[in-house]
Design a protein around this motif. Sequence first.
Motif, PDB file in Angstrom:
ATOM      1  N   ALA A  68       0.826  -1.208   0.000  1.00  0.00           N
ATOM      2  CA  ALA A  68       0.000   0.000   0.000  1.00  0.00           C
ATOM      3  C   ALA A  68       0.860   1.256   0.000  1.00  0.00           C
ATOM      4  O   ALA A  68       0.527   2.257  -0.638  1.00  0.00           O
ATOM      5  CB  ALA A  68      -0.926  -0.003   1.213  1.00  0.00           C
ATOM      6  N   LYS A  69       1.988   1.208   0.695  1.00  0.00           N
ATOM      7  CA  LYS A  69       2.896   2.359   0.712  1.00  0.00           C
ATOM      8  C   LYS A  69       3.454   2.621  -0.681  1.00  0.00           C
ATOM      9  O   LYS A  69       3.492   3.775  -1.145  1.00  0.00           O
ATOM     10  CB  LYS A  69       4.044   2.093   1.682  1.00  0.00           C
ATOM     11  CG  LYS A  69       5.075   3.205   1.754  1.00  0.00           C
ATOM     12  CD  LYS A  69       6.463   2.702   2.084  1.00  0.00           C
ATOM     13  CE  LYS A  69       7.108   1.951   0.926  1.00  0.00           C
ATOM     14  NZ  LYS A  69       8.535   1.651   1.159  1.00  0.00           N
ATOM     15  N   VAL A  70       3.884   1.570  -1.359  1.00  0.00           N
ATOM     16  CA  VAL A  70       4.428   1.725  -2.712  1.00  0.00           C
ATOM     17  C   VAL A  70       3.344   2.238  -3.664  1.00  0.00           C
ATOM     18  O   VAL A  70       3.604   3.104  -4.509  1.00  0.00           O
ATOM     19  CB  VAL A  70       5.014   0.395  -3.214  1.00  0.00           C
ATOM     20  CG1 VAL A  70       5.400   0.496  -4.684  1.00  0.00           C
ATOM     21  CG2 VAL A  70       6.230   0.002  -2.375  1.00  0.00           C
ATOM     22  N   ALA A  71       2.125   1.739  -3.522  1.00  0.00           N
ATOM     23  CA  ALA A  71       1.026   2.191  -4.376  1.00  0.00           C
ATOM     24  C   ALA A  71       0.761   3.681  -4.175  1.00  0.00           C
ATOM     25  O   ALA A  71       0.586   4.435  -5.144  1.00  0.00           O
ATOM     26  CB  ALA A  71      -0.234   1.382  -4.077  1.00  0.00           C
ATOM     27  N   ALA A  72       0.735   4.127  -2.922  1.00  0.00           N
ATOM     28  CA  ALA A  72       0.496   5.544  -2.637  1.00  0.00           C
ATOM     29  C   ALA A  72       1.617   6.407  -3.223  1.00  0.00           C
ATOM     30  O   ALA A  72       1.365   7.472  -3.810  1.00  0.00           O
ATOM     31  CB  ALA A  72       0.383   5.762  -1.131  1.00  0.00           C
ATOM     32  N   ALA A  73       2.870   5.946  -3.080  1.00  0.00           N
ATOM     33  CA  ALA A  73       4.002   6.714  -3.600  1.00  0.00           C
ATOM     34  C   ALA A  73       3.960   6.816  -5.118  1.00  0.00           C
ATOM     35  O   ALA A  73       4.215   7.885  -5.693  1.00  0.00           O
ATOM     36  CB  ALA A  73       5.306   6.068  -3.147  1.00  0.00           C
ATOM     37  N   LEU A  74       3.629   5.715  -5.790  1.00  0.00           N
ATOM     38  CA  LEU A  74       3.571   5.739  -7.251  1.00  0.00           C
ATOM     39  C   LEU A  74       2.414   6.590  -7.760  1.00  0.00           C
ATOM     40  O   LEU A  74       2.499   7.201  -8.834  1.00  0.00           O
ATOM     41  CB  LEU A  74       3.468   4.310  -7.788  1.00  0.00           C
ATOM     42  CG  LEU A  74       4.735   3.460  -7.653  1.00  0.00           C
ATOM     43  CD1 LEU A  74       4.489   2.045  -8.162  1.00  0.00           C
ATOM     44  CD2 LEU A  74       5.901   4.093  -8.402  1.00  0.00           C
ATOM     45  N   MET A  75       1.331   6.644  -6.996  1.00  0.00           N
ATOM     46  CA  MET A  75       0.222   7.523  -7.379  1.00  0.00           C
ATOM     47  C   MET A  75       0.643   8.988  -7.281  1.00  0.00           C
ATOM     48  O   MET A  75       0.296   9.807  -8.134  1.00  0.00           O
ATOM     49  CB  MET A  75      -0.986   7.231  -6.489  1.00  0.00           C
ATOM     50  CG  MET A  75      -1.671   5.900  -6.773  1.00  0.00           C
ATOM     51  SD  MET A  75      -3.046   5.555  -5.649  1.00  0.00           S
ATOM     52  CE  MET A  75      -4.164   6.893  -6.082  1.00  0.00           C
ATOM     53  N   ILE A  76       1.402   9.328  -6.231  1.00  0.00           N
ATOM     54  CA  ILE A  76       1.918  10.695  -6.098  1.00  0.00           C
ATOM     55  C   ILE A  76       2.854  11.018  -7.265  1.00  0.00           C
ATOM     56  O   ILE A  76       2.764  12.082  -7.887  1.00  0.00           O
ATOM     57  CB  ILE A  76       2.643  10.861  -4.758  1.00  0.00           C
ATOM     58  CG1 ILE A  76       1.646  10.774  -3.603  1.00  0.00           C
ATOM     59  CG2 ILE A  76       3.395  12.186  -4.704  1.00  0.00           C
ATOM     60  CD1 ILE A  76       2.297  10.749  -2.238  1.00  0.00           C
ATOM     61  N   LEU A  77       3.748  10.078  -7.566  1.00  0.00           N
ATOM     62  CA  LEU A  77       4.689  10.278  -8.661  1.00  0.00           C
ATOM     63  C   LEU A  77       3.962  10.450  -9.990  1.00  0.00           C
ATOM     64  O   LEU A  77       4.272  11.361 -10.776  1.00  0.00           O
ATOM     65  CB  LEU A  77       5.643   9.089  -8.738  1.00  0.00           C
ATOM     66  CG  LEU A  77       6.629   9.052  -9.908  1.00  0.00           C
ATOM     67  CD1 LEU A  77       7.553  10.256  -9.870  1.00  0.00           C
ATOM     68  CD2 LEU A  77       7.432   7.747  -9.887  1.00  0.00           C
TER      69      LEU A  77
END
Length: 419
Positions: free
Chosen positions: A89-98
């Motif tokens: 979930a952390k990686v998903a949130a970061a990639l959405m921001i990116l």
Amino acid sequence: MSDMTAHKAHVATIDEVVTTVIMARVTDFFGFFVYAIASALVFPTVFFPMLSPTAGLMASFAVFSLAFLARPVSSLMARRLQYVIGRPAKVAAALMILGTATVAIGLLPSYERIGWLAPTLLIALRILQGIGLGGSWDGLTLQLQDAAPEGRKGAYAIIPQLGGPIGFAVASALFFVLTGFLTEEEFLQWGWRFAFFAAMALNVVSLFARIRLLSTDFGADQSRLQSAPLRPLIRDQWREILLSAFVPLASYALLHVVTVFPLGYVTLFGSEPISSILLTQMLGAGCAIVTVIISGSLADRYNRRTVMFISTLLIILLCLALPFLQDAPRIFILFGFVVLGLAYGQAGAIVPKRFREEYRYSGSALSTNLSWIIGAAFAPLVALTLAVNFGVTAVALYLLSGAAATLIALRLLNRREAR
């Protein structure tokens, strides 16, 4: 419920892992180099036209560095978030921001339309990209190293590293097409924006592939992929963090000196068209793919430190080719990419083994972020500033200092392990 259980029980084959890791890294670096190339070819004119061509390019390269400065801060914030929502979930949130920041850059109005608000928004979105990049550290390199069979560690270590030259080849090919088929006015007005939209589309594909892999077991020890408390990490492993930050320094600096810097330098001082430089860099990226693969074979036959040592010596030799950049840029660019593949191929894998297992995940992330800041973040800006004021010989000395730092770090690493 049964579907969820079946999903959790799925064990990926090593072929699935390799395919997903390459896909994730290629899309990451494609977006990374889309911005990098645009910072040399587009942003000085679109967002900094109030400055001279040289000052505008320097301002653009300064904004380019901001993402690297934001990465460590984001990485620390993501540590806390991972405790709450988990790594996928952390990686998903970061990639959405990116991804959101990337597509927003593609939609930004120019300075001519909204004035100083345009470069201000560019700065904010570049920092947001850095936040996304820092939070997307997923530890897939560590998992691959755990899954690699004995005698094949070097070959498996190059799998994530292939994303760099492949991603650059695709990004440079896209800009080669855009600059070749559009007029300069069309390219600067709207053509460059398609590259950012393409990066966003690939980022979405990468997101689903990566989340699936992070939620899948393939034989790696998951206990090694947990964030370690920050204070004990720094207290117990600060020497390893610093040493690991300097070992791959030369390869990270070289990455930008052969990709971003030549585009800016030739734009200001060169006589060849940019499309020709992009084509040369595409060929160079193909050479780098080959030498990345060769670095894996050499690492398995000898060891990673030997490969890093040889490639660093070649970087020193490459410095002699820098004076050719203005009149015969192909010599430096092609040779530079060949050396880059050897140096970069094992740069990511040589770091994690320096840390105790409980600190490996967090220590690798912290030292990698530091290495990118010290070696790569300001490389295009520093190289351009030196070239403008003192000539390309000064750029060669700058690159030489990075090679010296790597050689010293490798020497210290050998002494520590000998003790």
